[in-house]
Motif scaffolding. Structure first.
Motif, PDB file in Angstrom:
ATOM      1  N   PRO A 146      -6.870  97.410  50.915  1.00 50.97           N
ATOM      2  CA  PRO A 146      -7.111  97.563  49.479  1.00 50.97           C
ATOM      3  C   PRO A 146      -6.691  96.313  48.703  1.00 50.97           C
ATOM      4  N   THR A 147      -7.183  95.168  49.136  1.00 56.33           N
ATOM      5  CA  THR A 147      -6.917  93.916  48.430  1.00 56.33           C
ATOM      6  C   THR A 147      -8.250  93.423  47.885  1.00 56.33           C
ATOM      7  N   LEU A 148      -8.212  92.365  47.102  1.00 61.09           N
ATOM      8  CA  LEU A 148      -9.447  91.819  46.552  1.00 61.09           C
ATOM      9  C   LEU A 148     -10.435  91.508  47.680  1.00 61.09           C
ATOM     10  N   GLU A 149      -9.934  90.866  48.740  1.00 70.12           N
ATOM     11  CA  GLU A 149     -10.787  90.486  49.854  1.00 70.12           C
ATOM     12  C   GLU A 149     -11.364  91.710  50.558  1.00 70.12           C
ATOM     13  N   PRO A 176       2.084 105.149  47.971  1.00 71.47           N
ATOM     14  CA  PRO A 176       2.631 105.175  49.333  1.00 71.47           C
ATOM     15  C   PRO A 176       3.751 106.205  49.445  1.00 71.47           C
ATOM     16  N   MET A 177       3.979 106.721  50.651  1.00 70.32           N
ATOM     17  CA  MET A 177       5.110 107.610  50.883  1.00 70.32           C
ATOM     18  C   MET A 177       6.388 106.848  50.561  1.00 70.32           C
ATOM     19  N   GLY A 178       7.322 107.535  49.922  1.00 64.78           N
ATOM     20  CA  GLY A 178       8.575 106.881  49.572  1.00 64.78           C
ATOM     21  C   GLY A 178       8.421 105.954  48.395  1.00 64.78           C
ATOM     22  N   ASP A 180       7.430 104.992  44.248  1.00 66.27           N
ATOM     23  CA  ASP A 180       8.097 105.292  42.996  1.00 66.27           C
ATOM     24  C   ASP A 180       7.074 105.111  41.878  1.00 66.27           C
ATOM     25  N   TYR A 183       7.290 102.253  39.316  1.00 64.56           N
ATOM     26  CA  TYR A 183       7.027 100.872  39.707  1.00 64.56           C
ATOM     27  C   TYR A 183       5.582 100.641  40.135  1.00 64.56           C
ATOM     28  N   ALA A 184       4.788 101.708  40.162  1.00 65.20           N
ATOM     29  CA  ALA A 184       3.404 101.546  40.616  1.00 65.20           C
ATOM     30  C   ALA A 184       2.632 100.730  39.586  1.00 65.20           C
ATOM     31  N   ASP A 185       1.705  99.892  40.075  1.00 63.38           N
ATOM     32  CA  ASP A 185       0.897  99.128  39.139  1.00 63.38           C
ATOM     33  C   ASP A 185      -0.201 100.028  38.591  1.00 63.38           C
ATOM     34  N   GLU A 186      -0.780  99.625  37.463  1.00 62.74           N
ATOM     35  CA  GLU A 186      -1.757 100.459  36.762  1.00 62.74           C
ATOM     36  C   GLU A 186      -2.952 100.800  37.650  1.00 62.74           C
ATOM     37  N   VAL A 187      -3.377  99.822  38.446  1.00 59.56           N
ATOM     38  CA  VAL A 187      -4.576 100.040  39.243  1.00 59.56           C
ATOM     39  C   VAL A 187      -4.327 101.110  40.300  1.00 59.56           C
ATOM     40  N   THR A 188      -3.219 100.968  41.022  1.00 66.00           N
ATOM     41  CA  THR A 188      -2.884 101.947  42.050  1.00 66.00           C
ATOM     42  C   THR A 188      -2.750 103.332  41.421  1.00 66.00           C
ATOM     43  N   ARG A 191      -6.074 104.758  40.336  1.00 63.43           N
ATOM     44  CA  ARG A 191      -6.822 105.185  41.518  1.00 63.43           C
ATOM     45  C   ARG A 191      -6.256 106.491  42.070  1.00 63.43           C
TER      46      ARG A 191
END
Lengths: 201, 270
Positions: A146-149, A176-178, A180, A183-188, A191
């Motif tokens: 799940p990166t730009l590439e 992701p498991m564990g 927070d 701290y998650a970025d807006e995109v994640t 999604r």
């Protein structure tokens, strides 16, 4: 004249070519091997030699294995109608470790990258399209990173396969498991919201 | 120079490049307004539980906290400001954004403050994201960047005789740094013979007008520019040549962009 014997310098150079190994680590490894027991050095040399001699690239999924076709491709108990497309052989190992997937794989050996100049034709995409045409494949799982590439690669493959009447799916993206939330970025996070699923589905 | 004293510092930045580093780290090339181009390490950025990696995608503009390190500074916190979502869904735009970032990365030395380049890149990414014509964004960006890094092409007078140019088709030379008038080209050709053809190429009047417009007009006027295919190709070839000449090597993302465009064209035809 260098103070280091040629054989030592040569090994240091070779180690320094490995990913994540700098000149200091390379010399440390070399001098460790100089003092290591004979059997250990021999075992390492054998392992290196065997690595290339016995490993082949599977002509169907392009994973590395000991036989061609590889163990996974020749296992008839696996679901032949599902293909999981990954960037690297290491990704196959990661997915196999979950034990949750029983289909086949297709290894691209990289991802499309503008800054590294990696183009679609440098990857095993054409071979994937061929497989979809020839084999009874019903679903293609796009499991690039799940990166730009990885996203660009998935996008490109989806365009190539859209007209072939297969179901195209993408690995879910979310927390992701564990992890927070804070701290998650807006995109994640967005999604994760889009891809939310029924509780205990 | 990197700012001294404080052990950590905060900066805004745009991610120009990133590559895997060590076991699970990433080496990130960052363009910042105050500290210029920086290479920083994001420790553990490839681990799935990292709190940073989502903020460290290519082209992302964010706020970063950096801790001074011996070789590279360490990235300790990251927060996205602009993700440029629309660029990411389109391979052509990814290629164009790639060219922008690679140009900046290659033209700029590390740790040279470059607020103007930062604004230029930020605005170009915003324009690409908002759906402006990608070619025009790229042309304008290249022309302005050449200006800022000291390779501004001379377009209003002949670089040889320094006379103002007549409104006719001209010649241009990357090696000489700008437009060569037909009279000087004739003289050059008489003196140097075939060598003149190697360093000087023809420049149509339309392409010259477009280049001048790109160099002097403000962006709101430039963004409305619509170019006929042959002028666009001429301008593009020339600007690419200009960059390659000064960088002494072609752009990887430039090649990428061409290939993507070619493959899309092929797709559309049948």
């Amino acid at each position: 004249m260098s103070a280091i014997p040629k054989a030592v310098a040569r090994l240091i150079d070779e180690f320094a070519k490995l990913p994540g190994v700098g000149p200091k680590t390379a010399s440390r490894l070399t001098f460790y091997l100089l003092r290591a027991p004979e059997e250990q050095v021999q075992a390492l040399a054998d392992a290196l030699y065997e690595l290339r001699r016995h490993l082949v690239t599977c002509s169907r999924c392009f994973n590395i294995g000991e036989t061609n076709p590889c163990g996974i491709c020749s296992d008839t108990s696996r679901d032949q109608a599902t293909v999981c497309v990954v960037e690297e052989p290491l990704d196959v190992i990661a997915i196999e470790r979950t034990g949750a997937y029983k289909g086949l794989y297709h290894v691209l050996h990289g991802a499309i990258s503008p800054v590294d100049g990696i183009l679609p034709q440098d990857l095993r995409i054409r071979e994937l399209v061929q497989r979809v045409k020839q084999e009874p494949i019903e679903e293609v799982i796009l499991a690039t990173n799940p990166t730009l590439e990885g996203e660009a690669t998935a996008e490109y493959i989806a365009r190539q396969l859209r007209s072939h009447g297969v179901r195209l799916t993408r690995l879910a993206r979310g927390l992701p498991m564990g992890g927070d939330l804070e701290y998650a970025d807006e995109v994640t996070l967005s999604r994760a919201l889009q891809g939310r699923s029924e509780w205990h589905q | 120079m990197r700012p001294e004293r404080a052990r950590t510092y905060r900066t805004e930045g745009i991610i120009l490049n990133r590559r895997d580093w060590g076991e699970a780290d990433r080496l990130i090339t960052l363009l910042t307004p105050e500290h210029g181009k920086l290479r920083v390490v994001a420790i553990g950025a490839r681990k799935p539980t990292t709190r940073k990696s989502g903020h460290l995608e290519l082209f992302t503009r964010g706020l970063f906290v950096l801790a001074r390190g011996r070789t590279f500074d360490k990235l300790t916190q990251a927060q996205t400001l602009d993700y440029f979502t629309n660029i990411r869904h389109d391979l052509t735009r990814i290629g164009q954004a790639g060219v922008l970032c690679e140009l900046v990365d290659r033209f700029l030395e590390e740790a040279d403050a470059a607020p103007a380049v930062y604004d230029l890149l930020h605005n170009a990414l915003l324009a690409l994201d908002s759906g402006d014509n990608g070619d025009v964004v790229l042309f304008h960006f290249q022309m302005q960047l050449f200006d800022l890094v000291g390779y501004r092409p001379v377009l209003h007078q002949c670089v040889v005789c320094e006379d103002p140019l007549e409104p006719v088709a001209q010649f241009i030379s990357v090696a000489l740094g700008g437009v060569v008038c037909p009279t000087c080209y004739q003289r050059l050709h008489a003196d140097e013979g075939p060598l003149a053809k190697q360093i000087v190429r023809t420049l149509s009047l339309n392409a010259l007008k477009v280049l001048r417009f790109l160099q002097t007009a403000p962006w709101p006027r430039i963004r409305r520019l619509r170019l006929p295919a042959e002028v666009r190709e001429e301008v593009r070839t020339l600007l690419d040549l200009w960059a390659t000449h000064h960088l002494e090597r072609g752009l990887r993302s430039g090649r990428f962009l061409r290939e993507i465009e070619a493959s899309y064209k092929k797709e559309k035809k049948p």
